[in-house]
Design a protein around this motif. Structure first.
Motif, PDB file in Angstrom:
ATOM      1  N   ASP A 185       0.821  -1.227   0.000  1.00  0.00           N
ATOM      2  CA  ASP A 185       0.000   0.000   0.000  1.00  0.00           C
ATOM      3  C   ASP A 185       0.847   1.265   0.000  1.00  0.00           C
ATOM      4  N   ALA A 186       2.146   1.142  -0.246  1.00  0.00           N
ATOM      5  CA  ALA A 186       3.031   2.302  -0.053  1.00  0.00           C
ATOM      6  C   ALA A 186       2.990   3.307  -1.204  1.00  0.00           C
ATOM      7  N   GLY A 187       2.364   2.965  -2.313  1.00  0.00           N
ATOM      8  CA  GLY A 187       2.256   3.957  -3.381  1.00  0.00           C
ATOM      9  C   GLY A 187       2.948   3.531  -4.656  1.00  0.00           C
ATOM     10  N   GLU A 188       2.936   4.450  -5.635  1.00  0.00           N
ATOM     11  CA  GLU A 188       3.359   4.117  -6.997  1.00  0.00           C
ATOM     12  C   GLU A 188       4.862   3.822  -7.099  1.00  0.00           C
ATOM     13  N   LYS A 189       5.682   4.646  -6.409  1.00  0.00           N
ATOM     14  CA  LYS A 189       7.134   4.440  -6.584  1.00  0.00           C
ATOM     15  C   LYS A 189       7.604   3.085  -6.063  1.00  0.00           C
ATOM     16  N   PRO A 190       7.276   2.726  -4.810  1.00  0.00           N
ATOM     17  CA  PRO A 190       7.693   1.386  -4.365  1.00  0.00           C
ATOM     18  C   PRO A 190       7.074   0.271  -5.196  1.00  0.00           C
ATOM     19  N   ALA A 191       5.849   0.487  -5.658  1.00  0.00           N
ATOM     20  CA  ALA A 191       5.229  -0.542  -6.506  1.00  0.00           C
ATOM     21  C   ALA A 191       6.013  -0.683  -7.811  1.00  0.00           C
ATOM     22  N   ALA A 192       6.476   0.454  -8.345  1.00  0.00           N
ATOM     23  CA  ALA A 192       7.276   0.412  -9.579  1.00  0.00           C
ATOM     24  C   ALA A 192       8.595  -0.318  -9.327  1.00  0.00           C
ATOM     25  N   ILE A 193       9.186  -0.091  -8.188  1.00  0.00           N
ATOM     26  CA  ILE A 193      10.437  -0.785  -7.856  1.00  0.00           C
ATOM     27  C   ILE A 193      10.183  -2.286  -7.696  1.00  0.00           C
ATOM     28  N   ARG A 194       9.071  -2.637  -7.065  1.00  0.00           N
ATOM     29  CA  ARG A 194       8.743  -4.060  -6.908  1.00  0.00           C
ATOM     30  C   ARG A 194       8.592  -4.719  -8.281  1.00  0.00           C
ATOM     31  N   ARG A 195       7.904  -4.049  -9.175  1.00  0.00           N
ATOM     32  CA  ARG A 195       7.740  -4.596 -10.533  1.00  0.00           C
ATOM     33  C   ARG A 195       9.104  -4.711 -11.217  1.00  0.00           C
ATOM     34  N   PHE A 196       9.935  -3.674 -11.028  1.00  0.00           N
ATOM     35  CA  PHE A 196      11.266  -3.710 -11.644  1.00  0.00           C
ATOM     36  C   PHE A 196      12.084  -4.880 -11.098  1.00  0.00           C
ATOM     37  N   ASN A 197      12.099  -5.046  -9.770  1.00  0.00           N
ATOM     38  CA  ASN A 197      12.904  -6.122  -9.174  1.00  0.00           C
ATOM     39  C   ASN A 197      12.475  -7.489  -9.709  1.00  0.00           C
ATOM     40  N   ALA A 198      11.175  -7.692  -9.839  1.00  0.00           N
ATOM     41  CA  ALA A 198      10.681  -8.976 -10.359  1.00  0.00           C
ATOM     42  C   ALA A 198      11.110  -9.141 -11.820  1.00  0.00           C
ATOM     43  N   HIS A 199      11.022  -8.052 -12.567  1.00  0.00           N
ATOM     44  CA  HIS A 199      11.386  -8.075 -13.983  1.00  0.00           C
ATOM     45  C   HIS A 199      12.876  -8.397 -14.149  1.00  0.00           C
ATOM     46  N   ALA A 200      13.717  -7.702 -13.405  1.00  0.00           N
ATOM     47  CA  ALA A 200      15.168  -7.882 -13.562  1.00  0.00           C
ATOM     48  C   ALA A 200      15.607  -9.254 -13.077  1.00  0.00           C
ATOM     49  N   SER A 201      15.042  -9.723 -11.958  1.00  0.00           N
ATOM     50  CA  SER A 201      15.520 -11.009 -11.417  1.00  0.00           C
ATOM     51  C   SER A 201      15.066 -12.177 -12.285  1.00  0.00           C
ATOM     52  N   ALA A 202      14.059 -11.960 -13.133  1.00  0.00           N
ATOM     53  CA  ALA A 202      13.612 -13.026 -14.044  1.00  0.00           C
ATOM     54  C   ALA A 202      14.294 -12.930 -15.409  1.00  0.00           C
ATOM     55  N   ASP A 203      15.209 -11.981 -15.570  1.00  0.00           N
ATOM     56  CA  ASP A 203      15.813 -11.734 -16.874  1.00  0.00           C
ATOM     57  C   ASP A 203      17.008 -12.666 -17.091  1.00  0.00           C
ATOM     58  N   ALA A 204      16.881 -13.568 -18.033  1.00  0.00           N
ATOM     59  CA  ALA A 204      17.922 -14.577 -18.273  1.00  0.00           C
ATOM     60  C   ALA A 204      19.160 -13.989 -18.942  1.00  0.00           C
ATOM     61  N   ARG A 205      19.117 -12.709 -19.333  1.00  0.00           N
ATOM     62  CA  ARG A 205      20.282 -12.100 -19.994  1.00  0.00           C
ATOM     63  C   ARG A 205      21.327 -11.636 -18.993  1.00  0.00           C
ATOM     64  N   VAL A 206      20.989 -11.685 -17.685  1.00  0.00           N
ATOM     65  CA  VAL A 206      21.913 -11.183 -16.666  1.00  0.00           C
ATOM     66  C   VAL A 206      21.991 -12.163 -15.500  1.00  0.00           C
ATOM     67  N   GLU A 207      23.092 -12.061 -14.724  1.00  0.00           N
ATOM     68  CA  GLU A 207      23.082 -12.629 -13.374  1.00  0.00           C
ATOM     69  C   GLU A 207      23.127 -11.441 -12.422  1.00  0.00           C
ATOM     70  N   LEU A 208      22.468 -11.571 -11.293  1.00  0.00           N
ATOM     71  CA  LEU A 208      22.147 -10.363 -10.527  1.00  0.00           C
ATOM     72  C   LEU A 208      22.268 -10.613  -9.019  1.00  0.00           C
ATOM     73  N   VAL A 209      22.764  -9.596  -8.310  1.00  0.00           N
ATOM     74  CA  VAL A 209      22.730  -9.632  -6.840  1.00  0.00           C
ATOM     75  C   VAL A 209      22.127  -8.324  -6.347  1.00  0.00           C
ATOM     76  N   MET A 210      21.476  -8.395  -5.187  1.00  0.00           N
ATOM     77  CA  MET A 210      20.964  -7.168  -4.556  1.00  0.00           C
ATOM     78  C   MET A 210      21.776  -6.912  -3.299  1.00  0.00           C
ATOM     79  N   LEU A 211      22.200  -5.675  -3.136  1.00  0.00           N
ATOM     80  CA  LEU A 211      23.002  -5.293  -1.974  1.00  0.00           C
ATOM     81  C   LEU A 211      22.193  -4.353  -1.077  1.00  0.00           C
ATOM     82  N   ALA A 212      22.300  -4.572   0.240  1.00  0.00           N
ATOM     83  CA  ALA A 212      21.622  -3.669   1.186  1.00  0.00           C
ATOM     84  C   ALA A 212      22.521  -2.476   1.473  1.00  0.00           C
TER      85      ALA A 212
END
Ligand SMILES: C[S@@+](CC[C@H](N)C(=O)[O-])C[C@H]1O[C@@H](n2cnc3c(N)ncnc32)[C@H](O)[C@@H]1O
Length: 223
Positions: A185-212
């Protein structure tokens, strides 16, 4: 251990611990500190957009580590991250950086000149989607950094991935979005980031890590 059986080792950064981390790593020099202060003075409502100092140090480090010759940035603002990227470039390297604001990037231009890197920075003013689409389609980019409007991230990603050479790196900022990425429920920007993270982590053209690091950084290596 979490329920999933993986270690949940992490450190919550208090202000003193963050200051220690910045000072013990590669702390910003006087010019970067002046740039951050100038941004705060001129644009107090927007100064939070400047990347964190440890991210700046990491960007310089990554450009040097990868020996990147051609770097692409989306989201110049007043130039903190672009200065960190440009400083990592070897002789003859270049940074293409995109933004929509003449006003904000005027500050960046001043600091690039003062840092002596203006000859290696090409600023493209206009919507990043248009700027990216106008770039050559071949894989000529060694390292890209995405840090502009969050709803645009997937489009920027789709424009950038084919232009990054195999083995090249894509760095994406704000991928934890102040922890709000988990809040439906946090709004459009975090929702856009959530969509982006799902999109990028499913992308077979890259290997990916997330850093805190800071607000969350994703590092993706082009396969
Ligand atoms: C988070 S700030 C970038 C901060 C910068 N990386 C730094 O370290 O100071 C985001 C920038 O993206 C720019 N921006 C927003 N929408 C854009 C678009 N559609 N195309 C290009 N730039 C855009 C804004 O003008 C703003 O300067």
């Amino acid at each position: 251990m979490t329920a999933a059986g993986v270690s949940a080792k992490s450190v919550a950064l208090t202000a003193p611990l963050h200051a220690y981390l910045v000072q013990s790593g590669s702390p910003p020099d006087a010019l970067l500190i002046e740039l951050a202060r100038r941004t705060q003075d001129l644009m107090p409502d927007h100064a939070h957009m400047v990347i964190a100092p440890e991210e700046g140090a990491l960007l310089t480090f990554l450009v040097r580590l990868t020996g990147a010759h051609t770097v692409l940035e989306v989201g110049t603002f007043t130039g903190y991250s672009s200065l960190c990227l440009a400083r990592g470039l070897a002789d003859g390297g270049r940074l293409i950086t995109c933004d929509v604001s003449q006003e904000w990037t005027a500050v960046a231009r001043e600091f690039w000149a003062r840092a002596g890197v203006e000859d290696r920075v090409e600023l493209r003013i206009g919507p990043a989607t248009d700027t990216l689409r106008a770039l050559p389609p071949d894989p000529f980019v060694d390292l890209a950094f995405i840090d502009a409007d969050k709803p645009g991230y997937i489009d920027y990603w789709e424009q950038i991935v084919p232009r990054v050479r195999p083995g090249g790196l894509i760095v994406v900022d704000n991928t934890l979005f102040s922890s709000e990425v988990l809040d439906a429920d946090a709004g459009e920007k975090p929702a856009a980031i959530r969509r982006f993270n799902a999109h990028a982590s499913a992308d077979a053209r890259v290997e990916l890590v997330m850093l805190a690091v800071a607000d969350g950084m994703t590092l993706a290596r082009r396969l």
